[in-house]
Enzyme design. Structure first.
Site, PDB file in Angstrom:
ATOM      1  N   GLU A 104     -20.768  -4.228 -36.935  1.00 54.95           N
ATOM      2  CA  GLU A 104     -22.139  -3.820 -36.595  1.00 54.95           C
ATOM      3  C   GLU A 104     -23.187  -4.319 -37.591  1.00 54.95           C
ATOM      4  O   GLU A 104     -23.987  -3.553 -38.114  1.00 54.95           O
ATOM      5  CB  GLU A 104     -22.207  -2.288 -36.455  1.00 54.95           C
ATOM      6  N   ASN A 107     -17.173  -7.761 -35.519  1.00 60.99           N
ATOM      7  CA  ASN A 107     -17.184  -6.838 -34.385  1.00 60.99           C
ATOM      8  C   ASN A 107     -18.592  -6.266 -34.213  1.00 60.99           C
ATOM      9  O   ASN A 107     -19.261  -5.959 -35.203  1.00 60.99           O
ATOM     10  CB  ASN A 107     -16.198  -5.702 -34.733  1.00 60.99           C
ATOM     11  N   HIS A 161     -19.056  -0.792 -25.447  1.00 63.92           N
ATOM     12  CA  HIS A 161     -19.381   0.599 -25.082  1.00 63.92           C
ATOM     13  C   HIS A 161     -20.490   0.506 -24.030  1.00 63.92           C
ATOM     14  O   HIS A 161     -21.669   0.415 -24.372  1.00 63.92           O
ATOM     15  CB  HIS A 161     -19.889   1.381 -26.298  1.00 63.92           C
ATOM     16  N   GLU A 217     -13.570  -1.889 -28.068  1.00 62.19           N
ATOM     17  CA  GLU A 217     -13.799  -0.434 -28.066  1.00 62.19           C
ATOM     18  C   GLU A 217     -14.253   0.008 -26.678  1.00 62.19           C
ATOM     19  O   GLU A 217     -15.201   0.786 -26.534  1.00 62.19           O
ATOM     20  CB  GLU A 217     -14.853  -0.055 -29.124  1.00 62.19           C
ATOM     21  N   ASP A 221     -15.310   1.535 -23.391  1.00 62.17           N
ATOM     22  CA  ASP A 221     -15.469   2.730 -22.559  1.00 62.17           C
ATOM     23  C   ASP A 221     -16.667   2.466 -21.657  1.00 62.17           C
ATOM     24  O   ASP A 221     -17.568   1.717 -22.014  1.00 62.17           O
ATOM     25  CB  ASP A 221     -15.593   4.041 -23.359  1.00 62.17           C
TER      26      ASP A 221
HETATM   27  C1  XIL Z   1     -16.560   6.466 -33.740  1.00 60.77           C
HETATM   28  C2  XIL Z   1     -15.384   7.414 -33.562  1.00 60.77           C
HETATM   29  O1  XIL Z   1     -14.893   7.263 -32.243  1.00 60.77           O
HETATM   30  C3  XIL Z   1     -15.830   8.834 -33.782  1.00 60.77           C
HETATM   31  O2  XIL Z   1     -14.714   9.715 -33.780  1.00 60.77           O
HETATM   32  C4  XIL Z   1     -16.567   8.953 -35.121  1.00 60.77           C
HETATM   33  O3  XIL Z   1     -17.068  10.266 -35.252  1.00 60.77           O
HETATM   34  C5  XIL Z   1     -17.700   7.952 -35.208  1.00 60.77           C
HETATM   35  O4  XIL Z   1     -17.181   6.643 -34.987  1.00 60.77           O
HETATM   36  N1  XIL Z   1     -18.434   1.742 -33.170  1.00 60.77           N
HETATM   37  C6  XIL Z   1     -17.374   1.668 -34.009  1.00 60.77           C
HETATM   38  C7  XIL Z   1     -16.429   2.809 -34.107  1.00 60.77           C
HETATM   39  O5  XIL Z   1     -17.131   0.603 -34.600  1.00 60.77           O
HETATM   40  O6  XIL Z   1     -15.874   2.923 -35.380  1.00 60.77           O
HETATM   41  C8  XIL Z   1     -17.095   4.111 -33.703  1.00 60.77           C
HETATM   42  O7  XIL Z   1     -16.084   5.131 -33.683  1.00 60.77           O
HETATM   43  C9  XIL Z   1     -17.762   3.962 -32.377  1.00 60.77           C
HETATM   44  C10 XIL Z   1     -18.822   2.905 -32.423  1.00 60.77           C
END
Ligand code: XIL
Length: 508
Positions: free
Chosen positions: A157, A217, A257, A288, A290
């Protein structure tokens, strides 16, 4: 034969990274002439057959049987983040959760993605640390698990929200300096925490002889555009970073996401964006995933299951998209439970498959497409003038013009080629870069002589004649035209050892 069976029979054999090859073992040796196999019944088996991993974000208190049954890759959801494991001097602490996850992955034949080394969030004791301290942490973390970690998210990020295309304006990016003021951090005099962290990670991997691959990432980098066709400047910025630091970066993670935010929707150019990163020679992962089930309410999808299908298909259609990871098992246990974005309902080890699960399984079972889509847009035909050109009448009294001899010869079509090899015991993947000379070329061919015992099993982005000894590769329809000084890449996979390859390139 029904069309589903025919599609499965025609599954293309694709380029696979070492990690995936090790994981899926003999699955990739299936010949395309073999009878169509029955559909697989788990995500991991269907993915392995298609040549990619299908993973899940996991925590030590949720290592239920489903984790090893359905998934063949694991990302610690929180247990490898700096706020868990880093001390303020870059040492390690509290690694027991991470150790549990790595051990569980290993005993269930799953790959591990380390997540994550350099990140503005969940930085814990590293918040505000210098590059030297970050480097210390990078070395300690990579060395602790070594090659048991197939992929590490080195930088997470780095880019700002709201499609600005800029780096984040907060630590660790506040260490950056644009020395010559040209608006980027890519010059040798500049300071760039992304570059410096990757250089450190690369040194550690090389010094330890590790097979770990190093990834960058981010989120909202999935499509070429965002809502309304606006260019995705965040994706473009990530692309520039990977292009500039290609020598240190092996892989790119699209967090994926997806939700109703204008910059977080699923656009139809997801596959094209995956492809452009793949064309840089890196692996691409959906890291990641969803998908907010409310996405069915806007105009980009007809429901969560179909949206999952689209994303999985986009990855399957690009050979270098080598893995998909969902960010949790079930909706109720998700970081964004209100969006109901995952593949299962239920919880605490008792899970029910959603329609989205069945869509993903079905799409994985169809395998990769047999012909890769064009990576370069088709060239537009030359514009024909509406008035035909008139030839002036010849005046018989005018002597014919004399043409002075040319002082410089016109550029001739030419090309050069280089090979980079990714080898393991008994096999290899070769990536061949074809670069046009000063003039543009419209077709090319590359000849290579393989050492005895080496055999090509699979080729992408080129036609091939022969499989051993002297092998000839030539362009396919979409990558023959290369502008002067520009490059294109093709690859092949083989068994045996392929050292000392000397490519000979010819062009027209
Ligand atoms: C999130 C986890 O899912 C949560 O449990 C935590 O509270 C916060 O982080 N981007 C990322 C992940 O790279 O590490 C994040 O994970 C979601 C967004």
């Amino acid at each position: 034969m029904n069309s589903g069976l025919r599609r499965r029979k025609n599954i293309a054999r694709t380029a696979l990274p070492t990690a995936v090859l090790l994981l899926i073992g003999s699955a990739v040796t299936v010949q395309s002439s073999a009878p169509a196999a029955a559909a697989e019944t788990t995500l991991r088996a269907a993915a392995a057959k298609a040549g990619l991993f299908f993973g899940v974000a996991a925590s030590p208190n949720r290592l239920y049987p489903i984790v090893g049954q359905e998934f063949n890759q694991l990302t610690p959801e929180n247990d490898m983040k700096p706020d868990r494991i880093a001390t303020s001097s870059g040492g390690l602490q509290n690694t027991s959760g991470a150790d549990t996850l790595v051990n569980h992955a290993q005993s269930n034949n799953m790959l591990v993605r380390g997540h994550t080394l350099v990140w503005h969030s969940q930085a814990g004791a590293l918040q505000g640390a210098s590059q030297a301290t970050l480097n210390n942490f990078i070395g300690n973390a990579i060395n602790r698990w070594g090659s048991r970690i197939a992929y590490w998210d080195v930088v997470n990020e780095a880019l700002e929200d709201n499609n600005t295309g800029r780096r984040r304006n907060q630590w660790p990016h506040t260490m950056n300096r644009d020395a010559n003021g040209d608006g980027d951090f890519f010059d040798s005099g500049d300071t760039d925490v992304i570059r410096d962290s990757f250089i450190r990670a690369r040194q550690v991997v090389q010094a330890g002889g590790l097979t770990t691959k190093l990834c960058i990432n981010d989120y909202d980098v999935d499509g070429l555009t965002v809502q309304g066709g606006t260019p995705n400047r965040k994706a473009d910025a990530l692309y520039d970073i990977v292009r500039n630091y290609r020598q240190y970066i092996d892989c790119v993670g699209f967090q994926a996401h997806f939700n109703d935010n204008p910059n977080s929707i699923i656009t139809n150019d997801l596959q094209a964006n995956i492809q452009r990163f793949a064309d840089l020679g890196v692996e691409v992962h959906i890291t990641e995933l969803d998908i907010d089930d409310d996405l069915s309410n806007n105009d980009i999808g007809t429901g969560q299951a179909e949206n999952y299908r689209k994303v999985v298909r986009a990855c399957l259609n690009v050979a270098q998209c080598t893995g998909i990871t969902v960010w949790g098992i079930s909706d109720s246990e998700s970081w964004r439970s209100s969006e109901r974005g995952l593949l299962f309902t239920g919880g605490n080890g008792s899970y029910q498959k959603k329609a989205a699960y069945h869509a993903v399984l079905d799409e994985l079972n169809k395998g990769r497409s047999s012909t890769p889509p064009p990576t370069t847009p088709p060239t537009t035909p030359p514009v024909t003038p509406s008035v035909p050109p008139t030839t002036p009448p010849v005046d018989p009294t005018t002597p014919p013009p004399t043409t002075p001899p040319p002082t410089t010869p016109p550029p001739t079509a030419g090309c050069s080629a280089t090979v980079s090899l990714d080898s393991w015991t008994g096999g290899f993947v070769a990536t061949v870069r074809v670069t046009a000379g000063t003039a543009s070329i419209s077709r090319w061919s590359v000849q290579l002589t393989l050492p005895s015992g080496a055999t090509v099993t699979n080729t992408w982005n080129a036609n091939r004649s022969g499989t051993s000894g002297t092998v000839q590769f030539s362009n396919v329809s979409y990558n023959g035209s290369v502008n002067g000084g520009q490059s294109t890449e093709f690859g092949f996979q083989g068994v045996g050892t392929a050292t000392g390859l000397t490519p000979v390139c010819t062009a027209a």
